[in-house]
Write an enzyme that holds these catalytic residues in place. Structure first.
Site, PDB file in Angstrom:
ATOM      1  N   ARG A 122       0.235  -1.479  -0.202  1.00 22.91           N
ATOM      2  CA  ARG A 122      -0.338   0.103   0.045  1.00 22.91           C
ATOM      3  C   ARG A 122       0.564   1.464   0.137  1.00 22.91           C
ATOM      4  O   ARG A 122       0.341   2.320   0.680  1.00 22.91           O
ATOM      5  CB  ARG A 122      -1.257   0.037   0.991  1.00 22.91           C
ATOM      6  CG  ARG A 122      -2.360  -0.914   1.054  1.00 22.91           C
ATOM      7  CD  ARG A 122      -3.477  -0.982   1.613  1.00 22.91           C
ATOM      8  NE  ARG A 122      -3.942  -1.959   1.924  1.00 22.91           N
ATOM      9  CZ  ARG A 122      -3.855  -2.976   3.070  1.00 22.91           C
ATOM     10  NH1 ARG A 122      -3.201  -2.964   3.799  1.00 22.91           N
ATOM     11  NH2 ARG A 122      -4.958  -3.542   2.535  1.00 22.91           N
ATOM     12  N   LYS A 144       3.639  11.531 -10.546  1.00 24.39           N
ATOM     13  CA  LYS A 144       2.838  10.629 -11.708  1.00 24.39           C
ATOM     14  C   LYS A 144       3.804   9.177 -11.978  1.00 24.39           C
ATOM     15  O   LYS A 144       4.967   9.517 -12.347  1.00 24.39           O
ATOM     16  CB  LYS A 144       3.273  11.218 -13.108  1.00 24.39           C
ATOM     17  CG  LYS A 144       1.339  12.757 -13.258  1.00 24.39           C
ATOM     18  CD  LYS A 144       1.619  13.080 -14.559  1.00 24.39           C
ATOM     19  CE  LYS A 144       0.401  14.060 -14.620  1.00 24.39           C
ATOM     20  NZ  LYS A 144      -0.104  14.274 -15.818  1.00 24.39           N
ATOM     21  N   GLU A 186      11.795  18.823 -23.654  1.00 23.64           N
ATOM     22  CA  GLU A 186      10.976  19.130 -22.699  1.00 23.64           C
ATOM     23  C   GLU A 186      11.790  20.683 -21.677  1.00 23.64           C
ATOM     24  O   GLU A 186      10.451  21.322 -21.192  1.00 23.64           O
ATOM     25  CB  GLU A 186      10.861  18.074 -21.289  1.00 23.64           C
ATOM     26  CG  GLU A 186      10.562  17.320 -21.985  1.00 23.64           C
ATOM     27  CD  GLU A 186       8.432  16.997 -22.016  1.00 23.64           C
ATOM     28  OE1 GLU A 186       8.474  17.235 -21.311  1.00 23.64           O
ATOM     29  OE2 GLU A 186       8.494  16.237 -22.255  1.00 23.64           O
ATOM     30  N   LYS A 228       8.145  23.160 -12.458  1.00 20.26           N
ATOM     31  CA  LYS A 228       7.196  22.155 -12.493  1.00 20.26           C
ATOM     32  C   LYS A 228       7.314  22.014 -10.629  1.00 20.26           C
ATOM     33  O   LYS A 228       5.844  21.206 -10.624  1.00 20.26           O
ATOM     34  CB  LYS A 228       8.202  20.641 -13.354  1.00 20.26           C
ATOM     35  CG  LYS A 228       7.034  19.702 -12.928  1.00 20.26           C
ATOM     36  CD  LYS A 228       7.321  18.689 -13.597  1.00 20.26           C
ATOM     37  CE  LYS A 228       6.320  17.823 -13.167  1.00 20.26           C
ATOM     38  NZ  LYS A 228       6.684  16.461 -14.206  1.00 20.26           N
ATOM     39  N   GLU A 238      -3.677  16.941 -10.924  1.00 19.11           N
ATOM     40  CA  GLU A 238      -3.982  18.148 -12.394  1.00 19.11           C
ATOM     41  C   GLU A 238      -5.570  18.301 -12.869  1.00 19.11           C
ATOM     42  O   GLU A 238      -6.268  17.669 -13.758  1.00 19.11           O
ATOM     43  CB  GLU A 238      -3.976  16.860 -13.846  1.00 19.11           C
ATOM     44  CG  GLU A 238      -3.401  17.735 -14.489  1.00 19.11           C
ATOM     45  CD  GLU A 238      -2.766  16.958 -15.501  1.00 19.11           C
ATOM     46  OE1 GLU A 238      -1.987  16.458 -15.762  1.00 19.11           O
ATOM     47  OE2 GLU A 238      -3.606  16.508 -17.220  1.00 19.11           O
ATOM     48  N   ARG A 242      -1.656  22.070 -13.775  1.00 22.72           N
ATOM     49  CA  ARG A 242      -0.831  21.304 -14.154  1.00 22.72           C
ATOM     50  C   ARG A 242      -1.438  20.748 -15.762  1.00 22.72           C
ATOM     51  O   ARG A 242      -0.031  20.511 -16.647  1.00 22.72           O
ATOM     52  CB  ARG A 242      -1.025  19.897 -13.209  1.00 22.72           C
ATOM     53  CG  ARG A 242       0.331  19.012 -13.401  1.00 22.72           C
ATOM     54  CD  ARG A 242       0.064  17.667 -12.805  1.00 22.72           C
ATOM     55  NE  ARG A 242       1.506  16.704 -13.003  1.00 22.72           N
ATOM     56  CZ  ARG A 242       2.473  16.643 -11.730  1.00 22.72           C
ATOM     57  NH1 ARG A 242       1.491  16.301 -10.706  1.00 22.72           N
ATOM     58  NH2 ARG A 242       3.312  15.224 -12.372  1.00 22.72           N
ATOM     59  N   ASN A 246       1.378  19.672 -20.714  1.00 19.12           N
ATOM     60  CA  ASN A 246       1.276  19.085 -21.759  1.00 19.12           C
ATOM     61  C   ASN A 246       1.064  19.750 -23.259  1.00 19.12           C
ATOM     62  O   ASN A 246       1.128  19.178 -23.663  1.00 19.12           O
ATOM     63  CB  ASN A 246      -0.392  18.094 -21.397  1.00 19.12           C
ATOM     64  CG  ASN A 246       0.369  17.261 -20.826  1.00 19.12           C
ATOM     65  OD1 ASN A 246       0.294  16.672 -20.171  1.00 19.12           O
ATOM     66  ND2 ASN A 246      -1.288  17.319 -19.913  1.00 19.12           N
ATOM     67  N   HIS A 249       1.578  18.117 -26.378  1.00 19.05           N
ATOM     68  CA  HIS A 249       2.012  16.516 -25.863  1.00 19.05           C
ATOM     69  C   HIS A 249       0.141  16.308 -26.479  1.00 19.05           C
ATOM     70  O   HIS A 249       0.455  15.205 -27.591  1.00 19.05           O
ATOM     71  CB  HIS A 249       1.619  16.211 -24.703  1.00 19.05           C
ATOM     72  CG  HIS A 249       2.698  16.309 -24.223  1.00 19.05           C
ATOM     73  ND1 HIS A 249       3.812  17.390 -24.199  1.00 19.05           N
ATOM     74  CD2 HIS A 249       3.672  16.055 -22.758  1.00 19.05           C
ATOM     75  CE1 HIS A 249       4.630  17.625 -22.821  1.00 19.05           C
ATOM     76  NE2 HIS A 249       4.959  16.218 -23.014  1.00 19.05           N
ATOM     77  N   HIS A 253       1.151  13.544 -28.788  1.00 15.63           N
ATOM     78  CA  HIS A 253       0.746  12.021 -28.544  1.00 15.63           C
ATOM     79  C   HIS A 253       0.028  11.224 -30.575  1.00 15.63           C
ATOM     80  O   HIS A 253       0.198  10.332 -30.574  1.00 15.63           O
ATOM     81  CB  HIS A 253      -0.296  11.795 -27.669  1.00 15.63           C
ATOM     82  CG  HIS A 253       0.154  11.904 -26.660  1.00 15.63           C
ATOM     83  ND1 HIS A 253       0.913  10.694 -26.156  1.00 15.63           N
ATOM     84  CD2 HIS A 253      -0.231  12.546 -25.321  1.00 15.63           C
ATOM     85  CE1 HIS A 253       1.341  11.422 -24.923  1.00 15.63           C
ATOM     86  NE2 HIS A 253       0.830  12.466 -24.779  1.00 15.63           N
ATOM     87  N   HIS A 267       9.842  10.383 -27.822  1.00 15.76           N
ATOM     88  CA  HIS A 267       8.732  11.484 -26.759  1.00 15.76           C
ATOM     89  C   HIS A 267       8.982  12.488 -27.120  1.00 15.76           C
ATOM     90  O   HIS A 267       8.269  13.805 -27.590  1.00 15.76           O
ATOM     91  CB  HIS A 267       8.634  10.859 -25.598  1.00 15.76           C
ATOM     92  CG  HIS A 267       7.423  12.280 -24.948  1.00 15.76           C
ATOM     93  ND1 HIS A 267       6.414  12.024 -25.050  1.00 15.76           N
ATOM     94  CD2 HIS A 267       7.605  12.566 -23.686  1.00 15.76           C
ATOM     95  CE1 HIS A 267       5.473  12.505 -24.555  1.00 15.76           C
ATOM     96  NE2 HIS A 267       6.254  12.827 -23.635  1.00 15.76           N
TER      97      HIS A 267
HETATM   98  N1  GLY Z   1       4.756  15.690 -17.432  1.00 13.55           N
HETATM   99  C1  GLY Z   1       3.814  16.228 -17.063  1.00 13.55           C
HETATM  100  C2  GLY Z   1       3.272  15.840 -15.863  1.00 13.55           C
HETATM  101  O1  GLY Z   1       4.196  15.658 -15.101  1.00 13.55           O
HETATM  102  O2  GLY Z   1       2.178  16.562 -15.107  1.00 13.55           O
END
Ligand code: GLY
Length: 370
Positions: A122, A144, A186, A228, A238, A242, A246, A249, A253, A267
Protein backbone atom coordinates in the site's frame (compact mmCIF):
# COMPACT_ATOMS: atom_id res chain seq x y z
CA UNK A 1 27.52 23.82 -8.47
CA UNK A 2 24.81 22.05 -6.50
CA UNK A 3 21.23 23.30 -6.53
CA UNK A 4 18.22 22.19 -4.50
CA UNK A 5 14.61 22.67 -5.51
CA UNK A 6 12.14 21.97 -2.73
CA UNK A 7 8.73 20.59 -3.63
CA UNK A 8 6.55 21.77 -0.72
CA UNK A 9 3.75 19.21 -0.66
CA UNK A 10 3.08 19.06 3.08
CA UNK A 11 3.81 15.62 4.49
CA UNK A 12 4.84 14.52 0.99
CA UNK A 13 7.38 17.35 0.52
CA UNK A 14 10.78 16.48 -0.91
CA UNK A 15 13.95 17.91 -2.40
CA UNK A 16 15.26 17.64 -5.93
CA UNK A 17 19.05 17.87 -5.86
CA UNK A 18 20.68 18.94 -9.12
CA UNK A 19 24.37 18.94 -9.96
CA UNK A 20 27.40 16.85 -10.85
CA UNK A 21 28.72 14.11 -8.57
CA UNK A 22 25.46 13.12 -6.87
CA UNK A 23 25.79 9.38 -7.61
CA UNK A 24 29.09 9.35 -5.72
CA UNK A 25 27.36 10.99 -2.76
CA UNK A 26 24.19 8.94 -2.95
CA UNK A 27 24.94 7.09 0.29
CA UNK A 28 25.12 10.26 2.38
CA UNK A 29 22.10 11.74 0.61
CA UNK A 30 19.83 8.68 0.87
CA UNK A 31 20.87 7.38 4.30
CA UNK A 32 18.65 9.85 6.26
CA UNK A 33 15.64 8.07 4.73
CA UNK A 34 16.73 4.55 5.64
CA UNK A 35 15.64 2.66 8.74
CA UNK A 36 18.32 0.06 7.94
CA UNK A 37 21.36 0.25 5.59
CA UNK A 38 19.83 -1.53 2.62
CA UNK A 39 18.04 -0.43 -0.57
CA UNK A 40 16.46 -2.19 -3.54
CA UNK A 41 17.42 -0.62 -6.86
CA UNK A 42 15.43 -1.19 -10.04
CA UNK A 43 17.08 -0.17 -13.29
CA UNK A 44 17.49 -1.30 -16.89
CA UNK A 45 20.43 -3.05 -18.49
CA UNK A 46 21.87 -0.15 -20.53
CA UNK A 47 21.75 2.28 -17.62
CA UNK A 48 23.09 -0.44 -15.30
CA UNK A 49 26.13 -0.98 -17.53
CA UNK A 50 27.08 2.71 -17.21
CA UNK A 51 25.83 3.84 -13.80
CA UNK A 52 24.96 0.98 -11.46
CA UNK A 53 28.51 0.59 -10.16
CA UNK A 54 28.68 4.34 -9.50
CA UNK A 55 25.52 4.12 -7.43
CA UNK A 56 26.74 1.00 -5.64
CA UNK A 57 30.02 2.74 -4.70
CA UNK A 58 28.19 5.87 -3.58
CA UNK A 59 25.89 3.86 -1.33
CA UNK A 60 28.80 1.79 0.00
CA UNK A 61 30.51 4.93 1.35
CA UNK A 62 27.83 4.89 4.06
CA UNK A 63 27.77 1.10 4.38
CA UNK A 64 24.46 0.81 2.52
CA UNK A 65 23.92 -2.58 0.93
CA UNK A 66 22.21 -2.70 -2.44
CA UNK A 67 20.25 -5.37 -4.27
CA UNK A 68 19.45 -4.62 -7.92
CA UNK A 69 16.99 -5.76 -10.56
CA UNK A 70 17.85 -5.04 -14.21
CA UNK A 71 14.97 -4.87 -16.68
CA UNK A 72 15.17 -4.63 -20.47
CA UNK A 73 15.45 -1.05 -21.80
CA UNK A 74 12.62 0.50 -23.80
CA UNK A 75 9.00 1.55 -23.56
CA UNK A 76 7.73 -2.05 -23.80
CA UNK A 77 9.05 -2.62 -20.27
CA UNK A 78 6.40 -0.25 -18.91
CA UNK A 79 3.56 -2.77 -18.79
CA UNK A 80 1.81 -5.35 -16.61
CA UNK A 81 4.42 -8.16 -16.97
CA UNK A 82 7.34 -6.11 -15.69
CA UNK A 83 5.22 -4.39 -13.04
CA UNK A 84 4.44 -7.85 -11.69
CA UNK A 85 8.11 -8.82 -11.93
CA UNK A 86 9.22 -5.72 -10.00
CA UNK A 87 6.62 -6.06 -7.25
CA UNK A 88 7.24 -9.80 -6.77
CA UNK A 89 11.00 -9.20 -6.75
CA UNK A 90 10.69 -6.46 -4.12
CA UNK A 91 8.61 -8.82 -1.98
CA UNK A 92 11.14 -11.62 -2.50
CA UNK A 93 13.86 -9.18 -1.37
CA UNK A 94 11.77 -8.65 1.78
CA UNK A 95 11.38 -4.94 1.19
CA UNK A 96 9.31 -3.73 4.12
CA UNK A 97 6.86 -0.87 4.54
CA UNK A 98 9.58 1.52 5.80
CA UNK A 99 12.28 0.57 3.32
CA UNK A 100 13.22 2.67 0.30
CA UNK A 101 13.18 1.62 -3.35
CA UNK A 102 15.50 3.40 -5.81
CA UNK A 103 14.54 3.96 -9.45
CA UNK A 104 17.73 4.36 -11.51
CA UNK A 105 16.95 5.20 -15.13
CA UNK A 106 14.94 7.32 -17.52
CA UNK A 107 11.23 7.95 -17.66
CA UNK A 108 10.26 4.33 -18.27
CA UNK A 109 12.02 3.10 -15.14
CA UNK A 110 10.90 6.07 -13.03
CA UNK A 111 7.24 5.66 -14.00
CA UNK A 112 7.21 1.86 -13.59
CA UNK A 113 9.18 1.70 -10.35
CA UNK A 114 7.25 4.63 -8.90
CA UNK A 115 4.00 2.79 -9.57
CA UNK A 116 5.41 -0.43 -8.10
CA UNK A 117 6.39 1.56 -4.99
CA UNK A 118 2.89 3.08 -4.85
CA UNK A 119 1.17 -0.30 -4.67
CA UNK A 120 3.76 -2.38 -2.79
CA UNK A 121 2.45 -2.88 0.75
CA UNK A 122 0.00 0.00 0.00
CA UNK A 123 2.90 2.36 -0.63
CA UNK A 124 6.61 2.43 0.13
CA UNK A 125 8.94 5.41 -0.27
CA UNK A 126 11.10 5.67 -3.36
CA UNK A 127 14.03 7.75 -4.58
CA UNK A 128 14.22 8.85 -8.19
CA UNK A 129 17.70 8.85 -9.74
CA UNK A 130 16.86 10.07 -13.25
CA UNK A 131 19.47 9.33 -15.90
CA UNK A 132 17.99 11.07 -18.94
CA UNK A 133 17.54 14.82 -19.39
CA UNK A 134 13.83 14.23 -19.94
CA UNK A 135 13.51 12.37 -16.65
CA UNK A 136 15.56 14.99 -14.77
CA UNK A 137 13.40 17.91 -15.88
CA UNK A 138 10.01 16.24 -16.10
CA UNK A 139 9.07 12.68 -15.26
CA UNK A 140 11.06 12.23 -12.03
CA UNK A 141 9.38 15.25 -10.42
CA UNK A 142 5.71 15.54 -9.54
CA UNK A 143 4.68 12.02 -8.59
CA UNK A 144 2.99 10.81 -11.76
CA UNK A 145 3.66 7.07 -11.94
CA UNK A 146 2.17 4.68 -14.47
CA UNK A 147 2.38 1.78 -16.85
CA UNK A 148 0.94 1.55 -20.35
CA UNK A 149 -2.15 -0.41 -21.37
CA UNK A 150 -3.13 -1.82 -24.75
CA UNK A 151 -5.63 1.10 -24.67
CA UNK A 152 -2.90 3.74 -24.47
CA UNK A 153 0.12 5.10 -22.66
CA UNK A 154 0.16 5.82 -18.92
CA UNK A 155 -3.44 4.73 -18.42
CA UNK A 156 -2.79 2.66 -15.29
CA UNK A 157 -1.08 4.52 -12.47
CA UNK A 158 -1.13 6.55 -9.32
CA UNK A 159 0.09 9.83 -7.92
CA UNK A 160 2.95 8.81 -5.63
CA UNK A 161 5.61 11.40 -4.84
CA UNK A 162 9.25 10.33 -4.43
CA UNK A 163 10.92 11.14 -1.09
CA UNK A 164 14.05 12.45 -2.88
CA UNK A 165 15.23 13.08 -6.44
CA UNK A 166 18.94 12.98 -7.30
CA UNK A 167 19.47 14.59 -10.72
CA UNK A 168 23.18 13.98 -11.30
CA UNK A 169 24.11 16.19 -14.25
CA UNK A 170 27.35 14.24 -14.87
CA UNK A 171 25.12 11.44 -16.09
CA UNK A 172 23.97 13.66 -18.97
CA UNK A 173 27.49 13.34 -20.46
CA UNK A 174 26.74 9.70 -21.24
CA UNK A 175 23.64 10.45 -23.35
CA UNK A 176 23.69 10.39 -27.13
CA UNK A 177 23.18 13.80 -28.76
CA UNK A 178 19.80 12.62 -29.99
CA UNK A 179 18.62 11.62 -26.50
CA UNK A 180 19.97 14.82 -24.98
CA UNK A 181 18.17 16.98 -27.54
CA UNK A 182 14.96 14.99 -27.13
CA UNK A 183 15.09 15.77 -23.41
CA UNK A 184 15.79 19.38 -24.30
CA UNK A 185 12.36 19.48 -25.97
CA UNK A 186 10.89 19.34 -22.45
CA UNK A 187 13.28 22.02 -21.15
CA UNK A 188 12.24 24.39 -23.92
CA UNK A 189 8.60 23.59 -23.17
CA UNK A 190 8.91 25.25 -19.72
CA UNK A 191 10.02 28.53 -21.26
CA UNK A 192 7.30 28.39 -23.87
CA UNK A 193 4.53 27.61 -21.41
CA UNK A 194 5.27 30.05 -18.63
CA UNK A 195 8.56 31.93 -18.67
CA UNK A 196 9.47 34.08 -21.68
CA UNK A 197 12.72 35.16 -19.97
CA UNK A 198 13.76 31.51 -19.62
CA UNK A 199 13.02 30.91 -23.31
CA UNK A 200 15.14 33.95 -24.23
CA UNK A 201 17.89 32.63 -21.90
CA UNK A 202 17.71 29.29 -23.72
CA UNK A 203 17.95 30.99 -27.11
CA UNK A 204 21.22 32.54 -25.89
CA UNK A 205 22.63 29.64 -23.88
CA UNK A 206 21.17 26.32 -25.00
CA UNK A 207 23.69 25.69 -27.81
CA UNK A 208 26.60 25.93 -25.31
CA UNK A 209 24.62 23.87 -22.81
CA UNK A 210 24.03 21.12 -25.39
CA UNK A 211 27.75 21.25 -26.25
CA UNK A 212 28.54 20.32 -22.65
CA UNK A 213 28.76 23.43 -20.44
CA UNK A 214 28.01 21.98 -16.98
CA UNK A 215 27.07 25.23 -15.23
CA UNK A 216 24.52 25.94 -17.97
CA UNK A 217 23.17 22.38 -17.71
CA UNK A 218 22.68 22.71 -13.97
CA UNK A 219 20.92 26.05 -14.45
CA UNK A 220 18.64 24.72 -17.23
CA UNK A 221 17.64 21.70 -15.15
CA UNK A 222 17.14 23.86 -12.03
CA UNK A 223 14.88 26.36 -13.76
CA UNK A 224 12.87 23.57 -15.39
CA UNK A 225 12.43 21.68 -12.12
CA UNK A 226 11.60 24.90 -10.26
CA UNK A 227 8.79 25.64 -12.70
CA UNK A 228 7.48 22.12 -12.54
CA UNK A 229 7.63 22.12 -8.74
CA UNK A 230 5.64 25.36 -8.57
CA UNK A 231 2.94 24.05 -10.90
CA UNK A 232 2.74 20.66 -9.17
CA UNK A 233 2.51 22.33 -5.77
CA UNK A 234 -0.48 24.37 -6.91
CA UNK A 235 -2.20 21.49 -8.74
CA UNK A 236 -0.77 18.12 -7.74
CA UNK A 237 -3.49 15.94 -9.27
CA UNK A 238 -4.01 17.93 -12.48
CA UNK A 239 -7.40 19.46 -11.83
CA UNK A 240 -6.35 22.47 -13.92
CA UNK A 241 -3.02 24.26 -14.19
CA UNK A 242 -0.83 21.14 -14.29
CA UNK A 243 -2.25 20.42 -17.74
CA UNK A 244 -0.07 23.31 -18.99
CA UNK A 245 2.82 20.85 -18.75
CA UNK A 246 1.19 19.09 -21.69
CA UNK A 247 2.07 21.90 -24.11
CA UNK A 248 2.88 20.22 -27.42
CA UNK A 249 1.72 16.84 -26.13
CA UNK A 250 -1.61 16.52 -27.94
CA UNK A 251 0.15 16.82 -31.31
CA UNK A 252 3.01 14.72 -29.95
CA UNK A 253 0.79 11.81 -28.93
CA UNK A 254 -0.81 11.69 -32.38
CA UNK A 255 2.64 11.65 -34.01
CA UNK A 256 3.92 9.01 -31.59
CA UNK A 257 0.89 6.83 -32.28
CA UNK A 258 1.32 7.34 -36.04
CA UNK A 259 4.96 6.26 -35.83
CA UNK A 260 4.14 3.28 -33.62
CA UNK A 261 5.98 4.66 -30.53
CA UNK A 262 9.15 3.64 -32.35
CA UNK A 263 12.63 5.01 -32.82
CA UNK A 264 11.25 7.10 -35.69
CA UNK A 265 10.20 9.69 -33.12
CA UNK A 266 11.39 10.00 -29.51
CA UNK A 267 8.89 11.47 -27.06
CA UNK A 268 10.84 14.70 -26.52
CA UNK A 269 11.24 15.14 -30.28
CA UNK A 270 7.47 14.86 -30.62
CA UNK A 271 7.03 17.41 -27.83
CA UNK A 272 9.34 19.85 -29.62
CA UNK A 273 7.53 19.48 -32.96
CA UNK A 274 4.23 19.60 -31.06
CA UNK A 275 5.18 22.90 -29.38
CA UNK A 276 5.84 24.37 -32.82
CA UNK A 277 2.43 23.16 -34.05
CA UNK A 278 0.66 24.42 -30.91
CA UNK A 279 2.12 27.89 -31.51
CA UNK A 280 1.19 27.69 -35.19
CA UNK A 281 -2.40 26.81 -34.20
CA UNK A 282 -2.43 29.63 -31.63
CA UNK A 283 -1.23 32.09 -34.25
CA UNK A 284 -3.86 31.00 -36.78
CA UNK A 285 -6.56 31.40 -34.15
CA UNK A 286 -5.35 34.97 -33.64
CA UNK A 287 -4.20 34.24 -30.10
CA UNK A 288 -0.49 35.02 -30.51
CA UNK A 289 1.70 36.96 -32.93
CA UNK A 290 2.71 35.32 -36.21
CA UNK A 291 6.35 35.78 -35.17
CA UNK A 292 5.94 33.41 -32.20
CA UNK A 293 5.70 30.09 -34.12
CA UNK A 294 8.58 31.29 -36.33
CA UNK A 295 10.68 31.96 -33.23
CA UNK A 296 9.95 28.48 -31.86
CA UNK A 297 10.86 26.86 -35.16
CA UNK A 298 14.02 28.98 -35.52
CA UNK A 299 15.19 27.85 -32.07
CA UNK A 300 14.55 24.18 -32.85
CA UNK A 301 16.52 24.51 -36.07
CA UNK A 302 19.35 26.36 -34.29
CA UNK A 303 19.54 23.43 -31.86
CA UNK A 304 19.67 20.90 -34.71
CA UNK A 305 16.39 19.38 -33.54
CA UNK A 306 13.51 17.85 -35.44
CA UNK A 307 11.30 20.80 -36.36
CA UNK A 308 8.97 19.77 -39.17
CA UNK A 309 6.97 16.66 -39.94
CA UNK A 310 9.41 16.11 -42.82
CA UNK A 311 12.14 15.53 -40.21
CA UNK A 312 10.34 12.30 -39.20
CA UNK A 313 11.54 9.33 -41.26
CA UNK A 314 8.93 7.43 -43.26
CA UNK A 315 5.37 8.19 -44.28
CA UNK A 316 2.77 9.76 -41.98
CA UNK A 317 -1.00 9.32 -42.22
CA UNK A 318 -3.26 12.15 -43.45
CA UNK A 319 -4.46 15.03 -41.29
CA UNK A 320 -7.85 13.47 -40.49
CA UNK A 321 -6.17 10.28 -39.24
CA UNK A 322 -3.77 12.31 -37.09
CA UNK A 323 -6.73 14.20 -35.64
CA UNK A 324 -8.43 10.88 -34.81
CA UNK A 325 -5.23 9.74 -33.08
CA UNK A 326 -5.39 12.88 -30.93
CA UNK A 327 -8.82 11.70 -29.85
CA UNK A 328 -7.24 8.58 -28.33
CA UNK A 329 -5.22 10.77 -25.99
CA UNK A 330 -6.11 10.43 -22.30
CA UNK A 331 -6.53 14.17 -22.11
CA UNK A 332 -9.89 13.84 -23.85
CA UNK A 333 -12.55 15.05 -21.42
CA UNK A 334 -16.17 14.13 -22.25
CA UNK A 335 -15.17 13.70 -25.88
CA UNK A 336 -13.63 17.19 -26.31
CA UNK A 337 -9.95 17.59 -27.06
CA UNK A 338 -8.11 19.66 -24.51
CA UNK A 339 -5.39 21.75 -26.12
CA UNK A 340 -2.68 23.83 -24.58
CA UNK A 341 -2.47 27.00 -26.67
CA UNK A 342 -0.58 30.25 -26.10
CA UNK A 343 -1.20 33.99 -26.13
CA UNK A 344 2.54 34.45 -26.65
CA UNK A 345 5.88 32.93 -25.65
CA UNK A 346 5.55 32.04 -21.95
CA UNK A 347 1.77 32.51 -21.90
CA UNK A 348 0.16 29.11 -22.36
CA UNK A 349 -3.39 28.25 -21.33
CA UNK A 350 -5.67 25.23 -21.54
CA UNK A 351 -8.75 25.23 -23.71
CA UNK A 352 -11.20 22.78 -25.20
CA UNK A 353 -12.57 25.46 -27.47
CA UNK A 354 -10.58 24.60 -30.61
CA UNK A 355 -12.35 24.28 -33.95
CA UNK A 356 -11.64 20.92 -35.57
CA UNK A 357 -11.11 22.65 -38.91
CA UNK A 358 -8.29 24.79 -37.51
CA UNK A 359 -6.43 21.71 -36.23
CA UNK A 360 -6.97 19.97 -39.56
CA UNK A 361 -5.64 23.05 -41.34
CA UNK A 362 -2.43 23.16 -39.29
CA UNK A 363 -1.83 19.44 -39.74
CA UNK A 364 -2.69 19.52 -43.46
CA UNK A 365 -0.25 22.37 -44.12
CA UNK A 366 2.47 20.75 -41.99
CA UNK A 367 2.03 17.49 -43.96
CA UNK A 368 2.10 19.40 -47.26
CA UNK A 369 5.60 20.62 -46.37
CA UNK A 370 6.83 16.99 -46.12
N1 GLY B 1 4.67 15.26 -17.47
C1 GLY B 1 3.55 16.04 -17.13
C2 GLY B 1 3.22 16.07 -15.68
O1 GLY B 1 3.99 15.59 -14.88
O2 GLY B 1 2.18 16.56 -15.32
Amino acid sequence: MRETVHVPLGDRAYDVLIGPGLLAESGALISPFLPRPRVAVVTETQVAATHLDGLRLGLATQGIDMVALELPPGEATKGWPHLQEVVEWLLAQKIERNDVVVALGGGVIGDLVGFAAAILRRGVRFVQVPTSLLAQVDSSVGGKTAINSSHGKNLIGAFHQPCLVLADTDVLNTLTTRDFLAGYGEVMKYGLLGDADFFAWLEDNAPAMAAGDMALRVEAVRRSVQMKAEIVTRDETEQGERALLNLGHTFCHALEAATGYSDRLLHGEGVAIGCGLAFELSSRLGLCAQEDPSRVRAHLKAMGMKTDLSDIDGALPDAATLLDLMGQDKKVVAGTLNFVLARGIGEAFVTSDVPREAVLGVLGDALART
